[in-house]
Design a protein around this motif. Structure first.
Motif, PDB file in Angstrom:
ATOM      1  N   MET A  74      -1.444   5.832  -0.008  1.00  0.00           N
ATOM      2  CA  MET A  74      -2.882   5.633   0.196  1.00  0.00           C
ATOM      3  C   MET A  74      -3.320   6.569   1.327  1.00  0.00           C
ATOM      4  O   MET A  74      -3.247   6.229   2.509  1.00  0.00           O
ATOM      5  N   ARG A  75      -3.783   7.751   0.970  1.00  0.00           N
ATOM      6  CA  ARG A  75      -4.135   8.769   1.953  1.00  0.00           C
ATOM      7  C   ARG A  75      -5.641   8.945   2.104  1.00  0.00           C
ATOM      8  O   ARG A  75      -6.088   9.750   2.909  1.00  0.00           O
ATOM      9  N   PHE A  87       0.869  -1.169   0.000  1.00  0.00           N
ATOM     10  CA  PHE A  87       0.000   0.000   0.000  1.00  0.00           C
ATOM     11  C   PHE A  87       0.908   1.221   0.000  1.00  0.00           C
ATOM     12  O   PHE A  87       1.665   1.432   0.957  1.00  0.00           O
ATOM     13  N   SER A 128       4.072   6.809   7.615  1.00  0.00           N
ATOM     14  CA  SER A 128       2.612   6.722   7.611  1.00  0.00           C
ATOM     15  C   SER A 128       2.032   7.201   8.930  1.00  0.00           C
ATOM     16  O   SER A 128       2.718   7.272   9.953  1.00  0.00           O
ATOM     17  N   CYS A 159       1.028   6.247   4.000  1.00  0.00           N
ATOM     18  CA  CYS A 159      -0.412   6.011   4.043  1.00  0.00           C
ATOM     19  C   CYS A 159      -1.015   6.670   5.281  1.00  0.00           C
ATOM     20  O   CYS A 159      -0.316   7.000   6.239  1.00  0.00           O
ATOM     21  N   VAL A 185       3.760  -0.941   3.853  1.00  0.00           N
ATOM     22  CA  VAL A 185       2.925   0.253   3.907  1.00  0.00           C
ATOM     23  C   VAL A 185       3.838   1.473   3.875  1.00  0.00           C
ATOM     24  O   VAL A 185       4.728   1.605   4.724  1.00  0.00           O
TER      25      VAL A 185
END
Length: 389
Positions: free
Chosen positions: A136-137, A133, A181, A160, A157
């Motif tokens: 992905m916000r 991922f 993230s 994100c 990740v």
């Protein structure tokens, strides 16, 4: 939205029919896509249950109530676009749904907007897939379900944002490597995840660091619950530990848990230390609880270059420990508190004796050492050491 109905035969004859079109269709157990790139397709109320999709890239596509349940995905990338629902959002059949799909090779989600996407039971119990991922916000699953739940997932990740529920809930054959993230009342969970490695992240307002066999959190801001009954080793390096609206960081796990906290000079850390064999160095702790809560108990506590302000040792039965260059400021609660085999060097009380609320069961004994102690170097594993790169 007017959608053109498409058949499997239409796609088989010309896979590029998907490009730039708004399409609907029922392709249960029939759809196969391989070795193609799909651009700007919109699939609406699209039944693709038990599909086979391999070596496919979806660019800026929209998936609106798409049923991918029980499908097989191998080396598939989703770049941009949207995944969402149609109709009553409380019914799983109206979501874009990947439930119980097999993931193989590498699966990537890059800058995709998630709006109630069901990625549950994905992966495979007998193999491992790499799932990324990135950027992905916009993930909106509310507090209904995790962003991804599955088996045999090496989850990566990066950059994100997730708020409201767990990001990843993964099994014992899985790992997590998260960087850059933000998790707000989110984080990670799962049954005996092998490794969770978190770097340059924010875990805020009750987020979870998970309960892996090995946990590493570096250069991050942490306010949540860390460890669990299956955790074995944890390394918390150069993090900030603020008090947030949902509380502070609590360290709790099985009695055999080994924890190493290297504050690297961080001040005003808010943290409860509730179990295991714990070493803390170069950290200021404000109002920490270091004691017994329910079945959790700190057995060994080693402190070096630590400041304790307003510490609560209530009901702690410390079996051993080594303290060096420790400052303790009142009050330090010690009801029913027992220190056994606690060796100390240069432990000071700048505001006077700090101990308060001692009871007949309290035994707070510090065994003075004339010189400093030998402190073994603790090797913090890198992502490479843990096979995460």
């Amino acid at each position: 939205m007017n959608a053109t109905k498409v058949t499997v035969d239409d796609i088989r004859r010309n896979p590029k029919i998907l490009d730039g079109r708004v399409l609907t269709g029922d392709m249960e157990e029939k759809l196969t896509l391989s070795n193609i790139t799909v651009n700007k397709a919109t699939l609406v109320d699209f039944n693709a249950k038990r599909s086979h999709i391999s070596n496919v890239t979806f660019n800026d596509c929209r998936f609106i109530k798409v049923n991918f349940r029980l499908s097989e995905f191998e080396n598939v990338t989703f770049n941009g676009g949207l995944m969402t629902y149609q109709g009553d959002w409380e019914k799983e059949e109206n979501l874009t749904n990947f439930e119980d799909s097999i993931f193989r090779g590498g699966i990537e989600f890059n800058k995709v907007k998630f709006d109630l996407v069901y990625l549950y039971g994905v992966g495979h119990k007998e193999s491992v897939a790499r799932v990324l991922f990135k950027d992905m916000r916009q993930i909106n699953n509310g507090d209904r379900f995790a962003t991804i739940q599955g088996y045999g997932i090496n989850l990566r990740v990066d950059n994100c944002l997730r708020e409201g529920d767990i990001f990843g809930s993964l099994d014992e054959n899985s790992t997590v490597y998260a960087t850059n993230s933000t998790f707000i009342n989110s984080g990670f969970a799962g049954n005996r995840t092998k490794v969770i490695y978190i770097e340059n992240c924010e875990l805020l307002n009750g987020s979870s660091g998970g309960a892996p066999g090995t946990l590493v959190i570096k250069n991050s801001t942490v306010s949540g619950t860390l460890f669990g009954q299956f955790s074995k080793n944890a390394y918390l390096i150069n993090n900030k530990y603020p008090l947030t609206k949902n509380g502070l960081t609590s360290l709790a796990g099985n009695p055999g848990l080994k924890v190493f906290v290297d504050g690297q000079g961080v001040q005003k850390a808010r943290m409860n230390i509730l179990s295991g064999e714990v070493t803390v160095r170069d950290l200021e702790l404000v109002n920490p609880r270091i004691g017994k809560v329910f079945d959790y108990q700190v057995k060994i506590l080693n402190l070096k270059n630590v400041i304790l302000r307003g510490v609560d040792f209530g009901e702690l039965h410390l079996e051993s420990g080594t303290w060096e260059n420790v400052e303790i400021y009142p009050p330090a609660r010690v009801p029913d508190t027992v220190f056994e085999n606690l060796r100390v060097h240069n432990v000071t009380f700048p505001k006077g004796k700090p101990w308060v609320e001692a009871t007949p069961k309290s035994s707070v004994n510090l065994i003075e050492s004339p010189g400093p102690f030998d402190w073994p170097e603790i090797a913090v594993p890198s992502p490479k050491d843990l096979n995460l790169e």
